[in-house]
Write an enzyme that holds these catalytic residues in place. Structure first.
Site, PDB file in Angstrom:
ATOM      1  N   ILE A 158       0.823  -1.222   0.000  1.00 55.42           N
ATOM      2  CA  ILE A 158       0.000   0.000   0.000  1.00 55.42           C
ATOM      3  C   ILE A 158       0.849   1.260   0.000  1.00 55.42           C
ATOM      4  CG2 ILE A 158      -2.099  -0.986   1.014  1.00 55.42           C
ATOM      5  CD1 ILE A 158      -1.138  -0.020   3.729  1.00 55.42           C
ATOM      6  N   ASP A 204       7.185  15.120  14.928  1.00 57.42           N
ATOM      7  CA  ASP A 204       6.859  15.091  13.493  1.00 57.42           C
ATOM      8  C   ASP A 204       5.354  15.030  13.296  1.00 57.42           C
ATOM      9  OD1 ASP A 204       7.278  15.106  10.796  1.00 57.42           O
ATOM     10  OD2 ASP A 204       7.787  12.975  10.641  1.00 57.42           O
TER      11      ASP A 204
HETATM   12  O1  ACK Z   1      -1.392   7.555   2.544  1.00 55.61           O
HETATM   13  P1  ACK Z   1      -1.292   6.112   2.648  1.00 55.61           P
HETATM   14  O2  ACK Z   1      -2.275   5.231   2.007  1.00 55.61           O
HETATM   15  O3  ACK Z   1      -1.165   5.679   4.212  1.00 55.61           O
HETATM   16  O4  ACK Z   1       0.183   5.662   2.276  1.00 55.61           O
HETATM   17  C1  ACK Z   1       1.012   5.567   3.363  1.00 55.61           C
HETATM   18  C2  ACK Z   1       1.899   4.348   3.211  1.00 55.61           C
HETATM   19  O5  ACK Z   1       1.366   3.342   4.040  1.00 55.61           O
HETATM   20  C3  ACK Z   1       3.363   4.607   3.606  1.00 55.61           C
HETATM   21  O6  ACK Z   1       3.427   4.975   4.949  1.00 55.61           O
HETATM   22  C4  ACK Z   1       0.146   3.755   4.565  1.00 55.61           C
HETATM   23  N1  ACK Z   1       0.046   3.256   5.923  1.00 55.61           N
HETATM   24  C5  ACK Z   1       0.982   3.298   6.878  1.00 55.61           C
HETATM   25  N2  ACK Z   1       0.494   2.720   7.995  1.00 55.61           N
HETATM   26  C6  ACK Z   1      -0.756   2.310   7.722  1.00 55.61           C
HETATM   27  C7  ACK Z   1      -1.777   1.685   8.480  1.00 55.61           C
HETATM   28  N3  ACK Z   1      -1.585   1.361   9.748  1.00 55.61           N
HETATM   29  N4  ACK Z   1      -2.950   1.436   7.888  1.00 55.61           N
HETATM   30  C8  ACK Z   1      -3.150   1.815   6.604  1.00 55.61           C
HETATM   31  N5  ACK Z   1      -2.223   2.412   5.849  1.00 55.61           N
HETATM   32  C9  ACK Z   1      -1.048   2.674   6.402  1.00 55.61           C
HETATM   33  C10 ACK Z   1       0.120   5.255   4.533  1.00 55.61           C
END
Ligand code: ACK
Length: 951
Positions: free
Chosen positions: A616, A735
């Site tokens: 993702i 941050d």
């Molecule tokens: O904006 P996004 O879809 O949300 O893309 C970033 C990507 O991973 C890199 O950090 C997504 N992400 C990070 N942690 C999570 C989480 N716990 N649940 C869903 N998406 C996440 C983040």
């Protein structure tokens, strides 16, 4: 006189002779009738010149002869059937001139059974005839005088069973006969050994067809295997052997007997077979050994067969390694160098509290508690691995792995077969509180009591009671802390179902919460309208666009810290109970071993429980994936999986995992929840809850203008609540930005990304590097790395601005240097379009140059709660051009003043201190205040608002 040829004979072994005329010394002197002129005893010499007795008669010229000759009484000696072998010569009547009519060529044989020898003369009538005997075809030529005579041999048999003995009689009826010899015998089956059983000399039976059953007896040094039997046939032959015997142990069969095994040999099994040579490492020094004794230092177990070589106990296990995980330890070792010649090795684990002191130090240690668990078991381990759990936290233990085999019993020297390790268990959080009980229940409260956890793993510093309305789930909960094992919970709503959970805290941190205890408060007779303890909470739903208006108890944690913003009225007396003690965040970098920190705060997850579905995004250390996690005994949940790229340095691994060590210390609905880590196999992973809507900035940009102000404020409230929790734990985020807030499907915002703090600390030059999020960072943090909760407050103000502007980039396309300069000159971001004045004011407060003038998160949270409770008055007026979204209807309109005084508004936005100045200047209503803010703002450098103009 006769000369007999070839009369010398050897009796067959199965014949017992009762009478042999040739062996009788001297004359026979048998009874004859008539005593004169009948049978006459004549001595002749046999071929060896041995005199033998014969009886002769030859009255061939006279008619009606009846000459009887009777033997002496013959005791039958147990015989049942006797045989009479008669050797005789008989003159051929034709060879005698002038005997026609009177000459006979046969004689009769009689017997008479009698118990004793009392017959002095022959009573012919007593005798029974056996047979008439004639000369046979087969005969031997006998040289009698100058003539050759034929020697006949005739054998007759008769049953003699009624008396102790018998007489035989020969009746001559006019023949010319010489009885050369008479032998009387009976037949026996001679002594024999068959199948190691001895069968004695046995008389044959009375009848010619009879079989005498005989039981044999085992030969020396043998024993019966099956009853030995044989039958003695009438002709003296043994028939049908049955059963038999086997040699005793230490003996072997040789030529029908049992012979002792030779030195160096043994026979240990009672089946057939010969003695065998002693197996390796054993010896037999005497003959007849049943077993070979083991050589010194070698042994045989009870179940070892004697044919097996003697063996030795194993040497010590090798390479014992231990891996401590909190209060568990995994011990692994290698098999001993010497297995002692056996394959039945097993291991046992000895657990002692403390360390061995010197070679005999083991006695100084105490055995471990009975509660310690060993998996799969403590002894009889076949594998070279054991997991020991339920140990005491932070305690020194000595584990000894003992190798054993079938010959260890009684022969093991102990230390020779063992290897030990001394280790210290980690600090561990207390085990869950299990027994919560509710006492008095009232309309507004309940008293709870509970027991200390089974395994406190240290001194319990306090308990935390978490409680929430069942309907609300955990989205809003209250916490109460107490040092005792009871708590009086007050301020509850009447007739409401609550769930209560308790957890304990030691120096090692919090244990798990107990399972929820559920019960309902009592009913309240008169619900009070406008009661200060009740407030309006709006639950928001993006999908339905429906606002649910619920009356519920305010559930936000409020600090008692006083400051500019703390003058706001506290919500209720209940708050006095809240947050009496605080848990402090532990910096994982203070641990010598960063892995220890990870395992103290993060659960190790077996990689096989994780199912990765798709990528993702890309994080700082590697890919971010979504997937599913199914822990044993729990339902499957969606998770986000951050993985560490394949080629990583030790430092990168530590930095990557430090985020988990930090996240794992938090437990709050607005902080991203850590599920666990995978560190024992590659790739190293951090598993968190899955947030369906991803990061907040992108989410808002995607849904520009879609939300009501109150929905946006709801998001901000969530972020503030999470930040308050972090600041209460003395954690400074450094941050905070919309990109680091994640949004789930219920629009709940959660603070994430706990990776930056260390990077900045490590690099003193970092303040001006590109890694610093200049637009979100307070001037003092940029200038001299003064990161505090107040610098997080600054960032929070920027997040507010990002949210209210639907993900707009703060300071748009200005360069970082221009931003720093503008801020330094006192310029601030203007209100985003449609942003309520109060919110922009709150932003400006967060951006106070003097950090102590900035509101705390407690105060920010308070503010937002008040705005949410009175949305029609506080959130109506905006700093931008858009109308208030219609979902907030009913709009109160001009009544604003009547419900929300100018003073209230100033208080609510933390500007109570300006009340006098503004009143003097004629700003007495909220509307005029709004005018004021509009009038007094102007744009410098195209966009920014100079902050000083606000005062
Ligand atoms: O904006 P996004 O879809 O949300 O893309 C970033 C990507 O991973 C890199 O950090 C997504 N992400 C990070 N942690 C999570 C989480 N716990 N649940 C869903 N998406 C996440 C983040």
């Amino acid at each position: 006189m006769f000369t007999v040829i070839s009369t010398a004979r050897v009796y067959p072994p199965n014949e017992e002779t009762l009478l042999d005329t040739r062996t009788v010394p001297g004359e026979l002197k048998w009874a004859a009738s008539p005593t004169e002129g009948g049978w006459e005893e004549v001595s002749i010499m046999d071929e060896k010149n041995v005199p033998i007795r014969t009886y002769q008669v030859c009255n061939v010229m006279e008619p009606s002869q009846s000459n009887w000759l009777r033997t002496d009484w013959i005791p039958r000696s147990g015989a049942q059937r006797i045989y009479v072998e008669i050797k005789f010569t008989l003159r051929d009547c034709n060879s005698l001139p002038g005997v026609t009519g009177t000459c006979k060529e046969t004689f009769n044989l009689y017997y008479y059974e009698s118990n004793n020898d009392r017959e002095h003369y022959i009573r012919e009538s007593n005798f029974l005839k056996i047979d008439t005997v004639a000369a046979d075809e087969s005969f031997t030529q006998v040289d009698i005088g100058d003539r050759i005579m034929k020697l006949n041999t005739e054998v007759r048999d008769v049953k003699v069973t009624t008396r102790k003995g018998f007489y035989l009689a020969f009746q001559d009826v006019g023949a010319c006969i010489a009885l050369v010899s008479v032998r009387v015998f009976y037949k026996t089956c001679p002594l024999t050994v068959r199948n190691l059983a001895t069968f004695p000399d046995t008389n044959t039976g009375a009848d010619t067809s009879s079989l005498v059953e005989v039981r044999g007896s085992c030969v020396n040094q043998s024993e019966e295997r099956e009853e030995p039997k044989m039958y003695c046939g009438a002709d003296g032959e043994w028939l049908v052997p049955i059963g038999g015997c086997v040699c005793n142990l230490g003996y072997e069969e040789k030529s029908g007997a049992c012979q002792a095994c030779k030195v160096g040999f043994n026979r240990a099994v009672s089946t057939d077979g010969a003695c065998s040579k002693c197996p390796p490492h054993s010896h037999a020094e005497k003959e007849g050994a049943t077993v070979c004794d083991c050589s010194p230092g070698y042994y045989r177990s009870e179940s070892d067969p004697a044919s097996m070589p003697c063996t030795q106990p194993p040497s010590a296990p090798q390479q014992l390694i231990s891996e401590v995980n909190e209060t568990s330890v995994v011990l692994e070792w290698s098999a001993p160098l010497k297995l002692g010649g056996r394959s039945d090795i097993s291991y046992s684990v000895d657990c002692l509290l403390g360390a061995l002191k010197g070679p005999l130090g083991a006695q100084l240690c105490l055995p471990c508690s009975q509660d310690v668990l060993f998996f799969p078991q403590q002894s009889g381990l076949r594998a070279t691995r054991v997991c020991v759990s339920e140990l005491q936290a932070h305690t020194r233990y000595t584990f000894t792995i003992l190798a054993r085999n079938g010959v260890s019993q009684g022969h093991s020297a102990g230390a020779g077969q063992s290897v030990s390790v001394t280790l210290t268990t980690n600090q561990a959080a207390p085990s869950p509180v299990t027994s919560i009980q509710a006492g008095d229940v009232t309309r507004h409260g309940v008293s709870l009591a509970w027991q200390q956890p089974d395994r406190p793993n240290g001194v319990i510093l306090e308990y935390e009671v978490k409680y929430y309305e069942k309907d609300q789930k955990e989205s809003s909960y209250r916490i109460m802390k107490t040092a005792s094992r009871s708590a009086d919970i007050t301020g509850l709503s009447p007739l409401t179902v609550y769930l209560f959970q308790v957890r304990a805290r030691t120096a090692a941190g919090y244990g798990e919460f107990s399972g929820p205890l559920e019960f309902s408060t009592n009913s309240d007779p008169l619900p009070l309208i406008g009661d200060a303890s009740n407030s309006t909470l709006l639950l928001l739903s993006i999908s339905g666009g429906v606002i649910l208006l619920l009356i519920s108890t305010a559930v936000f944690i409020i600090s008692r810290r006083r400051g500019k913003y703390s003058q706001a009225k506290q919500d209720s007396d209940e708050e006095k109970h809240l947050n009496p003690g605080v848990r402090i965040y532990v910096d994982p970098f203070t641990y010598e071993d960063p892995d220890q920190a990870v395992h103290e705060f993060a659960k190790e997850i077996d990689a096989s429980y994780i199912h990765i579905e798709k990528v993702i995004g890309i994080g700082e250390f590697g890919e971010v994936c979504s997937g599913r996690l199914r822990l044993q005994g729990k339902r499957e949940i969606y998770v986000a999986i951050k993985s560490l790229k394949a080629a990583y340095s030790n430092k990168q691994r530590q930095d990557f995992l430090s985020e988990a060590s930090i996240m794992g210390q938090f437990d709050h609905p607005n902080i991203i929840r850590l599920e666990g880590v995978v560190t024992r196999c590659k790739p190293v992973m951090i598993i968190t809850e899955y947030m369906e809507n991803g990061s907040l900035d992108a989410f808002l940009r995607k849904h520009d203008g879609h939300f009501t102000v109150i929905q946006l404020v709801g998001m901000l409230r969530g972020i503030a609540s999470g930040m308050k929790y972090l600041s209460d734990m003395s954690y400074v985020h450094r941050d905070l930005a919309a990109r680091n807030i994640l949004v789930n499907s219920n629009l709940v915002c959660k603070v994430s990304d706990f990776g930056l703090s260390r990077v900045l600390e490590d690099d003193p030059e970092a303040a001006y590097t590109t890694r610093i999020p200049i637009r979100w960072t307070s001037p003092e943090a940029i200038a001299y790395r003064k990161f505090t909760p107040s610098s997080d407050t600054w960032s929070y103000g920027v997040v507010m601005w990002e949210v209210m502007s639907y993900g707009e980039r703060p300071y748009w396309d200005m360069s970082n240097q221009d931003v720093i300069k503008a801020i330094d000159e006192g310029y601030r971001l203007p209100p985003p379009m449609d942003c309520p004045v109060c919110l922009h004011q709150l932003m400006l407060d967060c951006w106070q140059t003097e950090r102590t003038h900035r509101p705390s998160f407690t105060q920010i949270l308070n503010m937002l709660d008040k705005l949410i409770r009175n949305p029609t008055t506080t959130l109506r007026r905006t700093g931008g051009d858009r109308p208030v979204p219609s979902l907030l209807e009913p709009v109160v309109g001009p009544e604003f003043v009547s419900v929300w005084s100018a003073e209230d508004c100033l208080q609510a936005i933390g500007m109570g201190m300006y009340r006098d100045t503004l009143t003097t200047a004629g700003y007495t209503s909220p509307d005029s205040l709004l005018t004021l803010t509009h009038q007094k703002t102007y744009v410098k450098n195209k966009y920014l608002t100079p902050l000083q103009n606000m005062t």
